[in-house]
Each structure stands twice: as C-alpha cells, then as structure tokens.
Write a protein that holds these residues in place. Sequence first.
Motif, PDB file in Angstrom:
ATOM      1  N   GLY A 209       0.851  -1.304  -0.033  1.00 28.74           N
ATOM      2  CA  GLY A 209       0.043  -0.104  -0.022  1.00 28.74           C
ATOM      3  C   GLY A 209       0.595   1.243   0.084  1.00 28.74           C
ATOM      4  O   GLY A 209       0.623   2.175  -0.618  1.00 28.74           O
ATOM      5  N   LEU A 210       1.983   1.127   0.767  1.00 22.18           N
ATOM      6  CA  LEU A 210       2.769   2.422   0.792  1.00 22.18           C
ATOM      7  C   LEU A 210       3.672   2.563  -0.487  1.00 22.18           C
ATOM      8  O   LEU A 210       3.674   3.658  -0.804  1.00 22.18           O
ATOM      9  CB  LEU A 210       3.629   2.254   2.181  1.00 22.18           C
ATOM     10  CG  LEU A 210       3.054   2.667   3.626  1.00 22.18           C
ATOM     11  CD1 LEU A 210       3.778   2.173   4.434  1.00 22.18           C
ATOM     12  CD2 LEU A 210       2.920   4.002   3.487  1.00 22.18           C
ATOM     13  N   LYS A 211       3.903   1.621  -0.803  1.00 24.45           N
ATOM     14  CA  LYS A 211       4.643   1.642  -2.060  1.00 24.45           C
ATOM     15  C   LYS A 211       3.660   2.091  -3.216  1.00 24.45           C
ATOM     16  O   LYS A 211       4.325   3.211  -4.011  1.00 24.45           O
ATOM     17  CB  LYS A 211       5.298   0.173  -2.765  1.00 24.45           C
ATOM     18  CG  LYS A 211       6.282  -0.458  -1.574  1.00 24.45           C
ATOM     19  CD  LYS A 211       6.731  -1.752  -2.001  1.00 24.45           C
ATOM     20  CE  LYS A 211       7.632  -2.355  -1.107  1.00 24.45           C
ATOM     21  NZ  LYS A 211       8.202  -3.800  -1.165  1.00 24.45           N
ATOM     22  N   GLY A 212       2.620   1.550  -3.232  1.00 19.59           N
ATOM     23  CA  GLY A 212       1.772   2.441  -4.300  1.00 19.59           C
ATOM     24  C   GLY A 212       1.479   3.796  -4.166  1.00 19.59           C
ATOM     25  O   GLY A 212       1.476   4.707  -4.964  1.00 19.59           O
ATOM     26  N   LYS A 213       1.506   4.394  -2.855  1.00 13.36           N
ATOM     27  CA  LYS A 213       0.868   5.486  -2.469  1.00 13.36           C
ATOM     28  C   LYS A 213       2.129   6.411  -2.874  1.00 13.36           C
ATOM     29  O   LYS A 213       1.849   7.627  -3.339  1.00 13.36           O
ATOM     30  CB  LYS A 213       0.678   5.729  -0.901  1.00 13.36           C
ATOM     31  CG  LYS A 213       0.564   7.079  -0.129  1.00 13.36           C
ATOM     32  CD  LYS A 213      -0.603   7.757  -0.914  1.00 13.36           C
ATOM     33  CE  LYS A 213      -0.755   9.250  -0.389  1.00 13.36           C
ATOM     34  NZ  LYS A 213      -1.091   9.183   1.248  1.00 13.36           N
ATOM     35  N   LEU A 290       7.598  13.066  -0.932  1.00 17.28           N
ATOM     36  CA  LEU A 290       8.562  12.917  -2.104  1.00 17.28           C
ATOM     37  C   LEU A 290       9.879  12.472  -1.571  1.00 17.28           C
ATOM     38  O   LEU A 290      10.698  11.639  -2.334  1.00 17.28           O
ATOM     39  CB  LEU A 290       8.871  14.454  -2.894  1.00 17.28           C
ATOM     40  CG  LEU A 290       9.610  14.604  -4.137  1.00 17.28           C
ATOM     41  CD1 LEU A 290       9.155  13.402  -5.108  1.00 17.28           C
ATOM     42  CD2 LEU A 290       9.504  15.972  -4.519  1.00 17.28           C
ATOM     43  N   LYS A 291      10.366  12.966  -0.509  1.00 19.78           N
ATOM     44  CA  LYS A 291      11.689  12.521   0.151  1.00 19.78           C
ATOM     45  C   LYS A 291      11.546  10.950   0.459  1.00 19.78           C
ATOM     46  O   LYS A 291      12.354  10.362   0.521  1.00 19.78           O
ATOM     47  CB  LYS A 291      11.916  13.158   1.312  1.00 19.78           C
ATOM     48  CG  LYS A 291      12.223  14.832   1.253  1.00 19.78           C
ATOM     49  CD  LYS A 291      12.736  15.535   2.622  1.00 19.78           C
ATOM     50  CE  LYS A 291      13.187  16.688   2.329  1.00 19.78           C
ATOM     51  NZ  LYS A 291      13.543  17.503   3.683  1.00 19.78           N
ATOM     52  N   LEU A 292      10.055  10.572   0.851  1.00 17.15           N
ATOM     53  CA  LEU A 292      10.033   9.062   1.448  1.00 17.15           C
ATOM     54  C   LEU A 292      10.059   8.310  -0.036  1.00 17.15           C
ATOM     55  O   LEU A 292      10.802   7.369   0.006  1.00 17.15           O
ATOM     56  CB  LEU A 292       8.695   9.069   2.192  1.00 17.15           C
ATOM     57  CG  LEU A 292       8.469   9.461   3.383  1.00 17.15           C
ATOM     58  CD1 LEU A 292       7.471   9.304   3.956  1.00 17.15           C
ATOM     59  CD2 LEU A 292       9.404   8.779   4.559  1.00 17.15           C
ATOM     60  N   ALA A 293       9.453   8.698  -1.046  1.00 15.69           N
ATOM     61  CA  ALA A 293       9.576   8.065  -2.382  1.00 15.69           C
ATOM     62  C   ALA A 293      10.971   7.884  -2.676  1.00 15.69           C
ATOM     63  O   ALA A 293      11.371   6.841  -3.324  1.00 15.69           O
ATOM     64  CB  ALA A 293       8.632   8.746  -3.326  1.00 15.69           C
ATOM     65  N   ALA A 300      15.855   0.426  -3.196  1.00 21.95           N
ATOM     66  CA  ALA A 300      15.715  -0.538  -4.077  1.00 21.95           C
ATOM     67  C   ALA A 300      16.524  -0.431  -5.078  1.00 21.95           C
ATOM     68  O   ALA A 300      16.096  -1.497  -6.210  1.00 21.95           O
ATOM     69  CB  ALA A 300      14.061  -0.486  -4.408  1.00 21.95           C
ATOM     70  N   GLY A 301      17.456   0.268  -5.192  1.00 19.19           N
ATOM     71  CA  GLY A 301      18.461   0.475  -6.399  1.00 19.19           C
ATOM     72  C   GLY A 301      17.960   1.265  -7.363  1.00 19.19           C
ATOM     73  O   GLY A 301      18.381   1.203  -8.700  1.00 19.19           O
TER      74      GLY A 301
END
Length: 339
Positions: A209-213, A290-293, A300-301
């Motif tokens: 869910g977080l990755k999608g968000k 944006l920083k979290l993304a 993840a490289g």
Amino acid sequence: MRAAVVFRRHASGALAAPAACRRGFATGSKLQASYGFIGLGRMGYPMAKNLRTKIPESDTMIIHDVNEASTAKFAKEVGNVTIAKNVREVAEKSTTIITVLPEPSHVQSVFGQVLQPPTLLTEAPNHHKRLFIDCSTIDPKTSSEVAEAAHASGQGRFIDAPMSGGVVGAAAGKLTFMIGASDSVLERATEVLMMMGKRVIHLGPQGSGLKGKLANNYLLALNNVATCEAMNMGVKWGLDPHKLADMINTATGKCWPSEVNNPVPGVVEGSPASKGYEGGFGTALMLKDLKLALKAGQEAGIEPQLGSYAKDIYAAVEKDESCKGKDFSVVYRFIGGKE
C-alpha cells in the motif's frame, strides 16, 4: 524518540463494500466490537468521526492523541467514546486499532509502546485477533519493521493502508485506501476502511500500500510542477488561463493538477489557488512524501531522475514567506505566475 522495542526485519484491484457487513469479528468476547483510534490530526479526526458514526452504538471506541484538546473536543462533539490515557490502553481495550500518525518515528514509538509488554489478550480464534491498520504515510522499510515486530509478538496482524483524498475526502468519507495486507485479513480490513472511505485497493502483501501511495505521490509532485510551469508559460504568452486549461484538459497534458487543482487563481472555482492557496495538500506534506519516495527508491536500487529537482523546488517554496504553509499548487506563485 525511538521506541524501546527492537524491530526486525496477490491479489490486487479495487474492492467494493460488502453487500452486508457480517462483522463476525465483532461478536463473542468482551474485546470484540471494540475499535481504537490513535492520531486525531487533520486527517485522523474526520476519519474517526465517520467511523464512530457508522459503527453500531453498542460498539466501543477508544481514542488517543498527544493533543489532549483534540480528544476532549472529539468526545464533546461526537460522543460515545472513551479517552485513553496512553496508546497501550487503546491496544488493551480494542481488537481493531487504526493509527494515523505524521512521521516514521511516531509510528515506531507508538507501536513500541503498544507491543510492550507482549501481554495483550490473544486467546480469541485467529480471525478474531487484533488487527492493526496503519494509515500513516511512511517509508515501506519502517512499516515492514513494525509489522514484523507485531507479527513476531503474536499479538495481532499489521497492515499498511495509506489513503488519498485529503481533508475534504476524509470529512466526506470518500477516501481511497491503498492497502498492503495478506488475504486472510483483507475482508475484515475492507469492512473497517469502507466506513471511512469509498474505495479500497489491495495492492499486495504488507508494504504494498505504501509503495503504491509513494509512487502515486511522486508522480503527483512532478505533474504539479509541470502544470505550474505550463500554465505560467501560456499566461505569459498572452493566453487566457481558462481557455488554456480547457484545452489541456481535453488534450494529452490532462492531469489532476491541471483539471481539479489548477494552480492559476480563478480557473477552478473552490480550488486552493482560488482561495489564496489555502487548504488542500500542504507543500510540506508533498515534500515529505517526495523524500520518502526517493529514499524508498534508492533502497531498491532505483535512481529517479526528476524527483531530486522537484524536491529542491518544494524545499525552496517552503522557505519562501509568501508560499510557506500553502497548498502545493503555490509553486505557480513561487515561479512568478500571474495571479
């Protein structure tokens, strides 16, 4: 402050509300049909209000926030709730616990207190055990560490369920939740979340869910900057902003910032730009996401090419006194857009 507890390290698609809420997890023991809510901020408060309104009167709801004025206001305005002294009390009295917290460190700290000591009641059948639903927008790594701590303790299941829709969507009960959860808790989680939103999208196992968000908000951050620049170019070239926006929104440049949250004042009635850039999604929150993304991508490289430029723009906007604290469409003002 970091928590004392040590954290270790399929299906997808939108889910509609069940035709009838079976609430099988809400009958039988004294802890069933009990909901806990931690975090009554700008998003959490209206979410908790919708939840209390839609669950049966006989169900219990326990609330907690570090801001005691917020819990007192909620108890007075909404009623039929118990104010907990601390987050541990929420966990002890609830089988479904929703958290809406600002930063990764807050999630770590709260669950450090919730899970220690590891003596929460666990006698109920597996499908009746505690369900922790974290609606905070944090990094996937921290979320996975907290989930592992919860699962390893045997005290409940943990899922991530960040949401989209903003304060307006939260108040209207029209949020979209993106969840990372195992299939075994999917139906139960969906029943709870649909009382606070209009759509639940299951993206995969915990963390999905977080990755999608974050992927979505990364794109939103870039689209917003590009829309501000495009509208500024057109207006400076002498084009009428309304006609320009109408054209873009029927052409290939159409996006949410151009159609719903257009950054030029007056183009979209009721938008933050038309209200002095007040309300909406704050620049500081966009910068945080944006920083979290970017951080999750690097872990993840992945090396996003445009994100670092956008991050610098939003950081500069937050330092500008005429833009600080405004909706993120205020980038248009920051780059010299005609208002």
